[in-house]
Design a protein around this motif. Structure first.
Motif, PDB file in Angstrom:
ATOM      1  N   ALA A   1      -4.443   3.760  -0.762  1.00 41.70           N
ATOM      2  CA  ALA A   1      -4.799   3.935   0.647  1.00 41.70           C
ATOM      3  C   ALA A   1      -5.569   5.227   0.852  1.00 41.70           C
ATOM      4  O   ALA A   1      -6.576   5.261   1.570  1.00 41.70           O
ATOM      5  CB  ALA A   1      -3.536   3.919   1.505  1.00 41.70           C
TER       6      ALA A   1
ATOM      7  N   ALA B   1      -9.047   4.781  -0.621  1.00 40.79           N
ATOM      8  CA  ALA B   1      -9.863   3.891   0.205  1.00 40.79           C
ATOM      9  C   ALA B   1     -10.389   4.592   1.445  1.00 40.79           C
ATOM     10  O   ALA B   1     -11.478   4.270   1.932  1.00 40.79           O
ATOM     11  CB  ALA B   1      -9.050   2.654   0.597  1.00 40.79           C
ATOM     12  N   ARG B   2      -9.650   5.580   1.954  1.00 39.30           N
ATOM     13  CA  ARG B   2     -10.121   6.327   3.122  1.00 39.30           C
ATOM     14  C   ARG B   2     -11.087   7.445   2.743  1.00 39.30           C
ATOM     15  O   ARG B   2     -12.036   7.723   3.462  1.00 39.30           O
ATOM     16  CB  ARG B   2      -8.925   6.909   3.874  1.00 39.30           C
ATOM     17  CG  ARG B   2      -8.089   5.882   4.612  1.00 39.30           C
ATOM     18  CD  ARG B   2      -7.028   6.532   5.491  1.00 39.30           C
ATOM     19  NE  ARG B   2      -6.149   7.431   4.754  1.00 39.30           N
ATOM     20  CZ  ARG B   2      -4.981   7.086   4.219  1.00 39.30           C
ATOM     21  NH1 ARG B   2      -4.566   5.849   4.338  1.00 39.30           N
ATOM     22  NH2 ARG B   2      -4.237   7.972   3.586  1.00 39.30           N
TER      23      ARG B   2
ATOM     24  N   THR C   1     -18.659   2.116  -0.820  1.00 44.28           N
ATOM     25  CA  THR C   1     -17.869   1.622   0.306  1.00 44.28           C
ATOM     26  C   THR C   1     -16.813   0.661  -0.226  1.00 44.28           C
ATOM     27  O   THR C   1     -17.066  -0.128  -1.134  1.00 44.28           O
ATOM     28  CB  THR C   1     -18.736   0.883   1.345  1.00 44.28           C
ATOM     29  OG1 THR C   1     -19.400  -0.195   0.703  1.00 44.28           O
ATOM     30  CG2 THR C   1     -19.755   1.814   1.982  1.00 44.28           C
ATOM     31  N   VAL C   2     -15.663   0.757   0.330  1.00 38.73           N
ATOM     32  CA  VAL C   2     -14.548  -0.095  -0.082  1.00 38.73           C
ATOM     33  C   VAL C   2     -14.782  -1.503   0.451  1.00 38.73           C
ATOM     34  O   VAL C   2     -15.085  -1.670   1.635  1.00 38.73           O
ATOM     35  CB  VAL C   2     -13.215   0.476   0.445  1.00 38.73           C
ATOM     36  CG1 VAL C   2     -12.057  -0.423   0.093  1.00 38.73           C
ATOM     37  CG2 VAL C   2     -12.997   1.878  -0.081  1.00 38.73           C
TER      38      VAL C   2
ATOM     39  N   GLU D   1     -14.288  -5.020   2.131  1.00 34.42           N
ATOM     40  CA  GLU D   1     -13.445  -5.369   3.278  1.00 34.42           C
ATOM     41  C   GLU D   1     -12.174  -6.105   2.865  1.00 34.42           C
ATOM     42  O   GLU D   1     -11.167  -6.034   3.558  1.00 34.42           O
ATOM     43  CB  GLU D   1     -14.237  -6.217   4.279  1.00 34.42           C
ATOM     44  CG  GLU D   1     -15.278  -5.423   5.044  1.00 34.42           C
ATOM     45  CD  GLU D   1     -14.663  -4.283   5.861  1.00 34.42           C
ATOM     46  OE1 GLU D   1     -13.625  -4.504   6.523  1.00 34.42           O
ATOM     47  OE2 GLU D   1     -15.214  -3.183   5.815  1.00 34.42           O
TER      48      GLU D   1
ATOM     49  N   TRP E   1      -8.719  -3.967   2.540  1.00 30.28           N
ATOM     50  CA  TRP E   1      -7.898  -3.526   3.680  1.00 30.28           C
ATOM     51  C   TRP E   1      -6.737  -4.463   3.991  1.00 30.28           C
ATOM     52  O   TRP E   1      -5.611  -4.001   4.188  1.00 30.28           O
ATOM     53  CB  TRP E   1      -8.777  -3.273   4.898  1.00 30.28           C
ATOM     54  CG  TRP E   1      -9.696  -2.123   4.635  1.00 30.28           C
ATOM     55  CD1 TRP E   1     -11.041  -2.179   4.410  1.00 30.28           C
ATOM     56  CD2 TRP E   1      -9.325  -0.745   4.504  1.00 30.28           C
ATOM     57  NE1 TRP E   1     -11.521  -0.923   4.146  1.00 30.28           N
ATOM     58  CE2 TRP E   1     -10.502  -0.017   4.201  1.00 30.28           C
ATOM     59  CE3 TRP E   1      -8.127  -0.055   4.589  1.00 30.28           C
ATOM     60  CZ2 TRP E   1     -10.504   1.353   4.005  1.00 30.28           C
ATOM     61  CZ3 TRP E   1      -8.136   1.322   4.393  1.00 30.28           C
ATOM     62  CH2 TRP E   1      -9.301   2.006   4.112  1.00 30.28           C
ATOM     63  N   PRO E   2      -6.943  -5.788   4.053  1.00 34.30           N
ATOM     64  CA  PRO E   2      -5.780  -6.657   4.284  1.00 34.30           C
ATOM     65  C   PRO E   2      -4.714  -6.531   3.189  1.00 34.30           C
ATOM     66  O   PRO E   2      -3.511  -6.605   3.471  1.00 34.30           O
ATOM     67  CB  PRO E   2      -6.371  -8.068   4.313  1.00 34.30           C
ATOM     68  CG  PRO E   2      -7.800  -7.880   4.672  1.00 34.30           C
ATOM     69  CD  PRO E   2      -8.200  -6.562   4.091  1.00 34.30           C
TER      70      PRO E   2
ATOM     71  N   LEU F   1      -4.034  -3.800   1.454  1.00 39.57           N
ATOM     72  CA  LEU F   1      -3.320  -2.542   1.704  1.00 39.57           C
ATOM     73  C   LEU F   1      -2.370  -2.683   2.888  1.00 39.57           C
ATOM     74  O   LEU F   1      -1.236  -2.202   2.837  1.00 39.57           O
ATOM     75  CB  LEU F   1      -4.304  -1.407   1.943  1.00 39.57           C
ATOM     76  CG  LEU F   1      -5.066  -0.929   0.711  1.00 39.57           C
ATOM     77  CD1 LEU F   1      -6.112   0.106   1.098  1.00 39.57           C
ATOM     78  CD2 LEU F   1      -4.124  -0.365  -0.329  1.00 39.57           C
ATOM     79  N   TYR F   2      -2.825  -3.351   3.944  1.00 39.87           N
ATOM     80  CA  TYR F   2      -1.941  -3.564   5.091  1.00 39.87           C
ATOM     81  C   TYR F   2      -0.776  -4.479   4.730  1.00 39.87           C
ATOM     82  O   TYR F   2       0.323  -4.344   5.277  1.00 39.87           O
ATOM     83  CB  TYR F   2      -2.719  -4.113   6.284  1.00 39.87           C
ATOM     84  CG  TYR F   2      -3.621  -3.076   6.916  1.00 39.87           C
ATOM     85  CD1 TYR F   2      -3.144  -1.812   7.248  1.00 39.87           C
ATOM     86  CD2 TYR F   2      -4.961  -3.351   7.162  1.00 39.87           C
ATOM     87  CE1 TYR F   2      -3.977  -0.854   7.809  1.00 39.87           C
ATOM     88  CE2 TYR F   2      -5.796  -2.400   7.723  1.00 39.87           C
ATOM     89  CZ  TYR F   2      -5.298  -1.152   8.046  1.00 39.87           C
ATOM     90  OH  TYR F   2      -6.115  -0.209   8.590  1.00 39.87           O
TER      91      TYR F   2
END
Length: 139
Positions: free
Chosen positions: A96, A99-100, A109-110, A112, A115-116, A118-119
């Motif tokens: 995380a 990725a930020r 760029t990470v 898309e 993100w799901p 990681l969430y």
């Protein structure tokens, strides 16, 4: 002295056989479903086979009078889940953070799709925290 006749297998053999059958339903259902979906191109049939595997597992698990899982199995599952949570906690923290930060300091760029995932990890640990607190402080 006459020998006592036994009917079939011993309880341990039956337990082992039922457990093999349960896992055969799960892994066989997943394997055949993947083959049908990814190789042969039958997504709906694949999903039906997947659910047959799941329902077969549940039918064997709940349909037998034998206790298929005992305290040793529960202790092993507890240790495995604790180790899994401990191993993936640092992965989540590092991934995380990376990725930020990486997009801010590089041209990378990470994707898309990250993100799901990681969430999903965050949701897993949040659920663990809520369940832990509920069990810890239950009346």
């Amino acid at each position: 002295m006459t020998r006592t006749q036994t009917s079939g297998r011993s309880p341990l053999d039956q337990k082992r056989r039922y457990r093999q059958l349960m896992y055969g339903f799960v892994f066989g259902g997943v394997a055949v479903a993947l083959l049908l979906r990814e190789v042969l191109g039958y997504p709906l049939v694949s999903e039906a086979v997947y659910w047959v595997g799941i329902l077969g597992f549940l039918a064997v698990w709940q349909g037998t009078s034998l206790t298929l899982f005992d305290e040793r199995d529960r202790a092993l599952e507890r240790k495995a889940s604790q180790l899994t949570l401990k191993l993936f906690a640092p992965v989540l923290v590092l991934a995380a953070s990376a990725a930020r930060v990486v997009p801010k300091v590089t041209a990378y760029t990470v994707p898309e799709a990250v993100w799901p995932a990681l969430y999903g990890f965050v949701a897993l640990y949040a659920t663990f925290g809520v369940v832990y607190l509920a069990l810890r402080y239950r009346p």
